[in-house]
Design a protein around this motif. Structure first.
Motif, PDB file in Angstrom:
ATOM      1  N   GLY A 142      74.133  23.698  16.360  1.00 47.96           N
ATOM      2  CA  GLY A 142      72.863  23.227  15.790  1.00 47.96           C
ATOM      3  C   GLY A 142      72.796  21.704  15.777  1.00 47.96           C
ATOM      4  N   HIS A 143      73.939  21.078  15.513  1.00 47.93           N
ATOM      5  CA  HIS A 143      74.027  19.610  15.531  1.00 47.93           C
ATOM      6  C   HIS A 143      73.677  19.084  16.939  1.00 47.93           C
ATOM      7  CE1 HIS A 143      76.070  15.704  14.459  1.00 47.93           C
ATOM      8  NE2 HIS A 143      76.114  15.660  15.781  1.00 47.93           N
ATOM      9  N   GLU A 144      74.322  19.657  17.940  1.00 41.77           N
ATOM     10  CA  GLU A 144      74.070  19.189  19.317  1.00 41.77           C
ATOM     11  C   GLU A 144      72.620  19.437  19.725  1.00 41.77           C
ATOM     12  OE1 GLU A 144      76.066  17.291  20.901  1.00 41.77           O
ATOM     13  OE2 GLU A 144      77.598  17.530  19.354  1.00 41.77           O
ATOM     14  N   LEU A 145      72.098  20.597  19.350  1.00 41.62           N
ATOM     15  CA  LEU A 145      70.717  20.920  19.732  1.00 41.62           C
ATOM     16  C   LEU A 145      69.708  20.043  18.997  1.00 41.62           C
ATOM     17  CD1 LEU A 145      71.182  24.768  20.049  1.00 41.62           C
ATOM     18  CD2 LEU A 145      70.505  23.221  21.891  1.00 41.62           C
ATOM     19  N   THR A 146      70.102  19.520  17.846  1.00 40.38           N
ATOM     20  CA  THR A 146      69.211  18.572  17.161  1.00 40.38           C
ATOM     21  C   THR A 146      69.147  17.264  17.947  1.00 40.38           C
ATOM     22  OG1 THR A 146      69.807  19.588  15.055  1.00 40.38           O
ATOM     23  CG2 THR A 146      68.697  17.462  14.941  1.00 40.38           C
ATOM     24  N   HIS A 147      70.277  16.856  18.530  1.00 39.01           N
ATOM     25  CA  HIS A 147      70.237  15.675  19.417  1.00 39.01           C
ATOM     26  C   HIS A 147      69.250  15.926  20.567  1.00 39.01           C
ATOM     27  CE1 HIS A 147      73.357  13.269  17.627  1.00 39.01           C
ATOM     28  NE2 HIS A 147      74.338  14.111  17.882  1.00 39.01           N
ATOM     29  N   VAL A 148      69.272  17.148  21.108  1.00 34.63           N
ATOM     30  CA  VAL A 148      68.346  17.485  22.203  1.00 34.63           C
ATOM     31  C   VAL A 148      66.914  17.424  21.686  1.00 34.63           C
ATOM     32  CG1 VAL A 148      67.605  19.298  23.813  1.00 34.63           C
ATOM     33  CG2 VAL A 148      70.055  18.966  23.356  1.00 34.63           C
ATOM     34  N   TYR A 166      69.991   8.013  25.458  1.00 34.54           N
ATOM     35  CA  TYR A 166      70.715   6.871  24.892  1.00 34.54           C
ATOM     36  C   TYR A 166      72.159   7.241  24.560  1.00 34.54           C
ATOM     37  CZ  TYR A 166      66.349   4.239  24.348  1.00 34.54           C
ATOM     38  OH  TYR A 166      65.191   3.556  24.565  1.00 34.54           O
ATOM     39  N   ARG A 167      72.370   8.474  24.121  1.00 34.30           N
ATOM     40  CA  ARG A 167      73.743   8.892  23.791  1.00 34.30           C
ATOM     41  C   ARG A 167      74.592   8.942  25.053  1.00 34.30           C
ATOM     42  NH1 ARG A 167      74.816  10.574  18.822  1.00 34.30           N
ATOM     43  NH2 ARG A 167      76.578  11.844  19.513  1.00 34.30           N
ATOM     44  N   THR A 168      73.971   9.324  26.165  1.00 33.70           N
ATOM     45  CA  THR A 168      74.708   9.372  27.429  1.00 33.70           C
ATOM     46  C   THR A 168      75.160   7.970  27.822  1.00 33.70           C
ATOM     47  OG1 THR A 168      73.443  11.294  28.117  1.00 33.70           O
ATOM     48  CG2 THR A 168      74.550  10.059  29.854  1.00 33.70           C
ATOM     49  N   SER A 172      72.127   8.079  14.650  1.00 35.69           N
ATOM     50  CA  SER A 172      71.587   9.330  15.202  1.00 35.69           C
ATOM     51  C   SER A 172      72.420  10.531  14.748  1.00 35.69           C
ATOM     52  CB  SER A 172      71.525   9.264  16.733  1.00 35.69           C
ATOM     53  OG  SER A 172      72.813   9.384  17.304  1.00 35.69           O
ATOM     54  N   GLU A 173      73.679  10.274  14.372  1.00 34.67           N
ATOM     55  CA  GLU A 173      74.515  11.363  13.843  1.00 34.67           C
ATOM     56  C   GLU A 173      73.966  11.894  12.524  1.00 34.67           C
ATOM     57  OE1 GLU A 173      76.470  12.880  15.444  1.00 34.67           O
ATOM     58  OE2 GLU A 173      77.272  11.539  16.946  1.00 34.67           O
ATOM     59  N   LEU A 174      73.412  10.986  11.740  1.00 37.67           N
ATOM     60  CA  LEU A 174      72.893  11.421  10.431  1.00 37.67           C
ATOM     61  C   LEU A 174      71.727  12.390  10.602  1.00 37.67           C
ATOM     62  CD1 LEU A 174      73.005   8.038   8.460  1.00 37.67           C
ATOM     63  CD2 LEU A 174      74.712   9.861   8.481  1.00 37.67           C
ATOM     64  N   SER A 175      70.934  12.183  11.646  1.00 37.20           N
ATOM     65  CA  SER A 175      69.836  13.119  11.918  1.00 37.20           C
ATOM     66  C   SER A 175      70.391  14.453  12.409  1.00 37.20           C
ATOM     67  CB  SER A 175      68.891  12.542  12.974  1.00 37.20           C
ATOM     68  OG  SER A 175      68.315  11.345  12.527  1.00 37.20           O
ATOM     69  N   ALA A 176      71.315  14.397  13.355  1.00 35.38           N
ATOM     70  CA  ALA A 176      71.875  15.645  13.900  1.00 35.38           C
ATOM     71  C   ALA A 176      72.617  16.424  12.814  1.00 35.38           C
ATOM     72  CB  ALA A 176      72.803  15.334  15.074  1.00 35.38           C
ATOM     73  N   ASP A 177      73.204  15.702  11.868  1.00 39.97           N
ATOM     74  CA  ASP A 177      73.881  16.381  10.747  1.00 39.97           C
ATOM     75  C   ASP A 177      72.879  17.135   9.870  1.00 39.97           C
ATOM     76  OD1 ASP A 177      76.339  15.497  11.565  1.00 39.97           O
ATOM     77  OD2 ASP A 177      76.451  13.825  10.152  1.00 39.97           O
ATOM     78  N   THR A 225      83.729  10.953  19.758  1.00 44.11           N
ATOM     79  CA  THR A 225      82.282  10.895  19.959  1.00 44.11           C
ATOM     80  C   THR A 225      81.541  11.224  18.670  1.00 44.11           C
ATOM     81  OG1 THR A 225      82.362  13.142  20.772  1.00 44.11           O
ATOM     82  CG2 THR A 225      82.328  11.389  22.408  1.00 44.11           C
ATOM     83  N   HIS A 226      82.249  11.756  17.685  1.00 47.23           N
ATOM     84  CA  HIS A 226      81.623  12.019  16.387  1.00 47.23           C
ATOM     85  C   HIS A 226      82.481  11.419  15.276  1.00 47.23           C
ATOM     86  CE1 HIS A 226      79.409  15.121  18.707  1.00 47.23           C
ATOM     87  NE2 HIS A 226      78.442  14.609  17.997  1.00 47.23           N
ATOM     88  N   PRO A 227      82.510  10.097  15.189  1.00 45.51           N
ATOM     89  CA  PRO A 227      83.409   9.440  14.244  1.00 45.51           C
ATOM     90  C   PRO A 227      82.840   9.339  12.836  1.00 45.51           C
ATOM     91  CG  PRO A 227      82.269   7.814  15.520  1.00 45.51           C
ATOM     92  CD  PRO A 227      81.724   9.132  15.952  1.00 45.51           C
TER      93      PRO A 227
HETATM   94 ZN   LIG Z   1      76.352  14.191  17.200  1.00 45.91          ZN
END
Ligand SMILES: [Zn+2]
Ligand SMILES: [Zn+2]
Length: 337
Positions: free
Chosen positions: A169-175, A182-184, A221-226, A291-293
């Motif tokens: 779900g975290h990864e799909l939120t990035h999508v 930008y993450r790439t 952007s991690e905070l959003s995916a979280d 990648t997820h620090p």
């Molecule tokens: Zn992430």
């Protein structure tokens, strides 16, 4: 000083009765939050697709803020788009196709089923999912135009189904939130692949301000995916456990790890944090493969959001909404570190 209320009022989506729900008690087990009138579950935590979820609900304000800063750098978008053309998309797709296992209904169906459930929770079309051999627990989303999601063998081995669901779900939120391009680019900078891009004579275009702004946004952007991760499982315990395992877990000691102690650690780390320290840590992580620090920082902010009416609003359903006060931000959340 937090403005978060102690309770929210949720209108039942079955009988429309209003229910006053104390937040702290509800968070112990969201599945047990029931309507006082018809006994139906008030929160959608049992895997049903959330077709009314919005980008606004998932995006952390610091994510927007950092992205705005990045985009305000002259030529940033032009340079980034030049770096990430369709050639890179093809290269990445080929790399995963050639070196990983493409999952589907017949290929590791258990993980595929979790993936579809996660996609329904954050309401996104699931891009191809690959399993790659790697002794480190990790998940990633890549692609310039065509996203693709990857999970490592160590991740699938170590996490239980609930945690794995959350990570997907975290990864799909990035999508969903359009983070992938930008993450790439950040990932390419981290692994030093910009050397490869020397071939295209573009490395010289990666100027320092863009790098700094990119790395900063990457963290935010991690905070959003979280948030998407929390919504996917609807379990705070799963969220904390997952990040504790990503920070320092192996399957051998899984039973000895303590969720409450890790939450205390996250709150303690937040007290130690200051802007310089965080920036320094962000700079440092470029030199390793994480990648997820900053697991504890993210646990702190994820739990903080889960205590707000905004989280309950997503789980209760948009139409009936949350009645009463709904401060989506707390006072110390208006400026990013
Ligand atoms: Zn992430
Ligand atoms: Zn009801």
């Amino acid at each position: 000083m937090s403005e978060t209320p102690d309770a929210v009022t949720i209108a039942c989506r079955f009988c429309a009765a209003n229910n006053r729900v104390p937040i702290a008690r509800a968070l112990e087990d969201l599945a047990k939050v029931r309507c006082g009138s018809c006994s139906s579950g008030l929160l959608r935590v049992n895997g049903e697709p959330l077709t009314d979820i919005t980008d606004e609900a998932l995006s952390h304000p610091w994510d927007h803020e950092a992205l705005d800063k990045l985009k305000s750098i002259p030529m940033a978008d032009t340079i980034i788009n030049k770096l990430l053309g369709s050639t890179l998309d093809k290269l990445q797709r080929f790399d995963l196709m050639a070196n990983g296992v493409c999952l589907g209904p017949k290929q590791v169906p258990r993980v595929w089923k979790l993936y579809l459930e996660a996609a329904g929770r954050v309401d996104v079309d699931p891009p191809p999912l690959f399993l790659v051999q790697d002794p480190r627990m990790n998940a990633f989303t890549m692609g310039a135009g065509l996203p693709q999601v990857g999970v490592t063998t160590a991740l699938v081995e170590t996490l239980d189904d609930r945690s794995l669901l959350g990570v997907l779900g975290h990864e799909l939120t990035h999508v969903r939130l359009g983070h992938v391009t930008y993450r790439t680019l950040v990932w390419l900078l981290m692994i030093g692949a910009i050397k490869l891009l020397d071939l295209f004579d573009l490395a010289r275009l990666v100027i320092k301000p863009i790098q700094i702004a990119l790395f900063r946004w990457y963290q935010m952007s991690e905070l959003s995916a979280d948030r998407g991760e929390l919504v996917t499982t609807g379990s705070l315990e799963t969220f904390v456990k997952t990040h504790m395992l990503l920070a320092g877990g192996t399957s051998k000691i899984i039973d000895e790890l303590d969720v409450a102690a890790f939450v205390d650690q996250a709150n303690e780390a937040e007290r130690l944090r200051d802007s310089d320290l965080l920036l320094w840590a962000m700079e440092l992580f470029r030199n390793n493969s994480r990648t997820h620090p900053l697991a504890v920082w993210r646990v702190h902010h994820g739990l903080k959001w889960a205590r707000t009416p905004a989280f309950f609003e997503v789980l209760a359903g948009k139409t009936q909404g949350i009645l009463g006060r709904a401060p989506h931000r707390t006072s110390n959340e208006t400026t990013a570190p």
